[in-house]
Scaffold this motif. Structure first.
Motif, PDB file in Angstrom:
ATOM      1  N   UNK A 106       0.827  -1.209   0.000  1.00 44.80           N
ATOM      2  CA  UNK A 106       0.000   0.000   0.000  1.00 44.80           C
ATOM      3  C   UNK A 106       0.857   1.254   0.000  1.00 44.80           C
ATOM      4  N   UNK A 107       0.399   2.253  -0.746  1.00 47.01           N
ATOM      5  CA  UNK A 107       1.135   3.502  -0.842  1.00 47.01           C
ATOM      6  C   UNK A 107       1.266   4.163   0.525  1.00 47.01           C
ATOM      7  N   UNK A 108       0.258   3.963   1.374  1.00 41.59           N
ATOM      8  CA  UNK A 108       0.303   4.564   2.710  1.00 41.59           C
ATOM      9  C   UNK A 108       1.469   4.003   3.528  1.00 41.59           C
ATOM     10  N   UNK A 109       1.721   2.699   3.414  1.00 40.88           N
ATOM     11  CA  UNK A 109       2.848   2.083   4.131  1.00 40.88           C
ATOM     12  C   UNK A 109       4.167   2.536   3.530  1.00 40.88           C
ATOM     13  N   UNK A 110       4.238   2.587   2.202  1.00 41.70           N
ATOM     14  CA  UNK A 110       5.458   3.051   1.538  1.00 41.70           C
ATOM     15  C   UNK A 110       5.773   4.482   1.949  1.00 41.70           C
ATOM     16  N   UNK A 111       4.746   5.325   1.978  1.00 42.32           N
ATOM     17  CA  UNK A 111       4.952   6.724   2.374  1.00 42.32           C
ATOM     18  C   UNK A 111       5.384   6.839   3.834  1.00 42.32           C
ATOM     19  N   UNK A 112       4.853   5.968   4.686  1.00 37.73           N
ATOM     20  CA  UNK A 112       5.228   5.991   6.101  1.00 37.73           C
ATOM     21  C   UNK A 112       6.698   5.600   6.264  1.00 37.73           C
ATOM     22  N   UNK A 113       7.106   4.553   5.568  1.00 35.15           N
ATOM     23  CA  UNK A 113       8.510   4.135   5.620  1.00 35.15           C
ATOM     24  C   UNK A 113       9.421   5.228   5.066  1.00 35.15           C
ATOM     25  N   UNK A 114       9.007   5.824   3.960  1.00 33.85           N
ATOM     26  CA  UNK A 114       9.811   6.892   3.365  1.00 33.85           C
ATOM     27  C   UNK A 114      10.002   8.043   4.346  1.00 33.85           C
ATOM     28  N   UNK A 115       8.931   8.421   5.025  1.00 32.26           N
ATOM     29  CA  UNK A 115       8.988   9.564   5.948  1.00 32.26           C
ATOM     30  C   UNK A 115       9.955   9.307   7.101  1.00 32.26           C
ATOM     31  N   UNK A 116       9.886   8.111   7.700  1.00 32.42           N
ATOM     32  CA  UNK A 116      10.762   7.848   8.853  1.00 32.42           C
ATOM     33  C   UNK A 116      12.216   7.701   8.421  1.00 32.42           C
ATOM     34  N   UNK A 117      12.449   7.132   7.226  1.00 35.11           N
ATOM     35  CA  UNK A 117      13.821   6.967   6.747  1.00 35.11           C
ATOM     36  C   UNK A 117      14.444   8.318   6.412  1.00 35.11           C
ATOM     37  N   UNK A 118      13.709   9.139   5.673  1.00 29.84           N
ATOM     38  CA  UNK A 118      14.225  10.458   5.287  1.00 29.84           C
ATOM     39  C   UNK A 118      14.503  11.310   6.522  1.00 29.84           C
ATOM     40  N   UNK A 119      13.598  11.246   7.506  1.00 32.45           N
ATOM     41  CA  UNK A 119      13.802  12.003   8.741  1.00 32.45           C
ATOM     42  C   UNK A 119      15.035  11.491   9.489  1.00 32.45           C
ATOM     43  N   UNK A 120      15.160  10.172   9.591  1.00 34.76           N
ATOM     44  CA  UNK A 120      16.302   9.593  10.308  1.00 34.76           C
ATOM     45  C   UNK A 120      17.620   9.899   9.636  1.00 34.76           C
ATOM     46  N   UNK A 121      17.635   9.870   8.298  1.00 32.69           N
ATOM     47  CA  UNK A 121      18.869  10.133   7.566  1.00 32.69           C
ATOM     48  C   UNK A 121      19.274  11.600   7.609  1.00 32.69           C
ATOM     49  N   UNK A 122      18.333  12.460   7.919  1.00 33.52           N
ATOM     50  CA  UNK A 122      18.651  13.890   7.983  1.00 33.52           C
ATOM     51  C   UNK A 122      19.293  14.296   9.305  1.00 33.52           C
ATOM     52  N   UNK A 123      19.305  13.372  10.278  1.00 33.51           N
ATOM     53  CA  UNK A 123      19.905  13.685  11.574  1.00 33.51           C
ATOM     54  C   UNK A 123      21.423  13.823  11.424  1.00 33.51           C
ATOM     55  N   UNK A 124      22.021  14.832  12.051  1.00 33.45           N
ATOM     56  CA  UNK A 124      23.464  15.095  11.874  1.00 33.45           C
ATOM     57  C   UNK A 124      24.361  13.893  12.138  1.00 33.45           C
ATOM     58  N   UNK A 125      24.061  13.120  13.174  1.00 33.68           N
ATOM     59  CA  UNK A 125      24.916  11.981  13.509  1.00 33.68           C
ATOM     60  C   UNK A 125      24.840  10.902  12.429  1.00 33.68           C
ATOM     61  N   UNK A 126      23.626  10.668  11.924  1.00 35.65           N
ATOM     62  CA  UNK A 126      23.449   9.676  10.885  1.00 35.65           C
ATOM     63  C   UNK A 126      24.172  10.116   9.611  1.00 35.65           C
ATOM     64  N   UNK A 127      24.036  11.375   9.249  1.00 33.00           N
ATOM     65  CA  UNK A 127      24.713  11.892   8.057  1.00 33.00           C
ATOM     66  C   UNK A 127      26.231  11.788   8.209  1.00 33.00           C
ATOM     67  N   UNK A 128      26.720  12.091   9.405  1.00 33.51           N
ATOM     68  CA  UNK A 128      28.167  12.022   9.642  1.00 33.51           C
ATOM     69  C   UNK A 128      28.678  10.604   9.427  1.00 33.51           C
ATOM     70  N   UNK A 129      27.967   9.618   9.974  1.00 32.19           N
ATOM     71  CA  UNK A 129      28.388   8.230   9.844  1.00 32.19           C
ATOM     72  C   UNK A 129      28.381   7.785   8.384  1.00 32.19           C
ATOM     73  N   UNK A 130      27.365   8.193   7.653  1.00 31.56           N
ATOM     74  CA  UNK A 130      27.254   7.795   6.260  1.00 31.56           C
ATOM     75  C   UNK A 130      28.362   8.430   5.418  1.00 31.56           C
ATOM     76  N   UNK A 131      28.613   9.705   5.659  1.00 31.37           N
ATOM     77  CA  UNK A 131      29.637  10.415   4.896  1.00 31.37           C
ATOM     78  C   UNK A 131      31.017   9.842   5.201  1.00 31.37           C
TER      79      UNK A 131
END
Length: 329
Positions: free
Chosen positions: A267-292
């Motif tokens: 369902x698009x609603x589940x896909x959108x929910x997953x997208x929202x939490x992932x994008x929010x989590x990846x935008x956190x400074x610590x997460x970005x630092x680890x990835x970079x």
């Protein structure tokens, strides 16, 4: 049998009522989702750079949605084994897969697949973009890209140039580079990037093309010399390595990516929910630092943008595979 106008109208109203309930049911599913552990199927053997990325994203989802997220390695056929398994999984949001430009856009042109990745999977997001890099053994008689090209032209076919396997995106990028640079080399395919890198470090091959994340530690330790990265801008994890433009190969820009996808029909609603939490989590400074630091270029785009990127890459690599006449396995 005749159907009265009244009965026909009643049937039409009932059908419209059922249609109106569908979005509401999807919304209710997404509101309660997840109620049990989620599995991210990982298409490769454990221990690689992308394994770390999969576990980082699993941690983000788990902390945001309050359920365990398990990373389950299922290597085989260049990642195709895992993707086929997920296309056959229930479309309920509990089985996801780490997708990639290689498995989504290259493998359909290389393997005789029983599924179509871009059609049978629903992209959730592209997690990160990653440049490729050409690295050479520290003893190789070239200090930069211009000297490497000059040496290869003066010694046609003598430079041993490794990749992670015939038909991988690294191999196709390698072919694109050699054509752009006007050189010939002895292409040496391996069954994976790790054994190729091991032989490069041991001096058994002269050069290798690899994703930048896999070579960050080697470059930083001075074990290999990186000639350039293939993205438009320098990699934050390899700030001293020039782009192809800066190194003297103008216009050579390409990259790989890793994403997350679900079975088509989720369902698009589940896909959108997953997208929202992932994008929010990846935008956190610590997460970005680890990835970079690990060599990734964090992205986190929308499901529709991820789908557009996958379809575009599918067409682009298809044209290249035809050009170099690779046969399907």
């Amino acid at each position: 049998m005749k159907i009265s106008r009244r009965h026909a109208a009643s049937a039409a109203i009932a059908a419209l009522g059922l249609l109106s309930l569908a979005p509401r049911a999807q919304a209710n599913d997404a509101a309660s989702y997840p109620t049990k552990p989620i599995t991210i199927v990982y298409p490769y053997a454990s221990g690689g750079a992308s394994d770390t990325l999969a576990r980082q994203v699993a941690d983000v989802i788990s902390k945001s949605l309050g359920q365990p997220v398990i990373v389950d390695p299922k290597p085989g056929a260049g990642g195709s084994t895992a993707l086929e398994m997920v296309t056959r999984a229930p479309a309920d949001g509990y089985t996801l897969v780490l997708s990639a430009s290689g498995t989504m856009a290259v493998n359909p042109h290389i393997y005789n697949l029983k599924y179509k990745p871009v059609e049978d999977l629903a992209p959730i997001t592209i997690l990160a973009e990653i440049p490729f890099t050409v690295v050479i053994n520290s003893s190789f008689p070239a200090q930069n890209l211009k000297e490497f090209i000059a040496y290869a032209k003066a010694n046609p076919g003598k430079v041993s140039f490794a990749n992670a396997g015939i038909g991988t995106q690294a191999h196709l990028t390698q072919v694109m580079f050699m054509k752009a640079a006007g050189i010939t080399a002895n292409i040496v395919p391996y069954k994976g990037g790790v054994p190729a890198s091991t032989d490069l470090l041991g001096g058994h091959v002269d050069a290798m093309i690899d994703n930048a994340a896999a070579q960050v530690a080697n470059v930083q330790a001075g074990k290999v010399r990186a000639l350039f990265v293939t993205t438009q801008e320098r990699s934050a994890s390899l700030p001293r390595v020039p782009t192809a433009d800066e190194a003297g190969l103008p216009g050579f820009v390409t990259s790989g990516w890793f994403g997350l996808a679900a079975p088509r029909g989720t369902s698009q609603a589940i896909i959108d929910k997953l997208n929202a939490v992932i994008v929010k989590g990846m935008s956190q400074p610590e997460m970005r630092r680890k990835m970079i630091e690990a060599g990734w270029m964090p992205l986190g785009d929308s499901p529709s943008d991820a789908t557009t990127r996958a379809r575009g890459d599918l067409a682009r690599f298809g044209a290249l595979v035809q050009q170099i006449e690779l046969k399907k396995e």
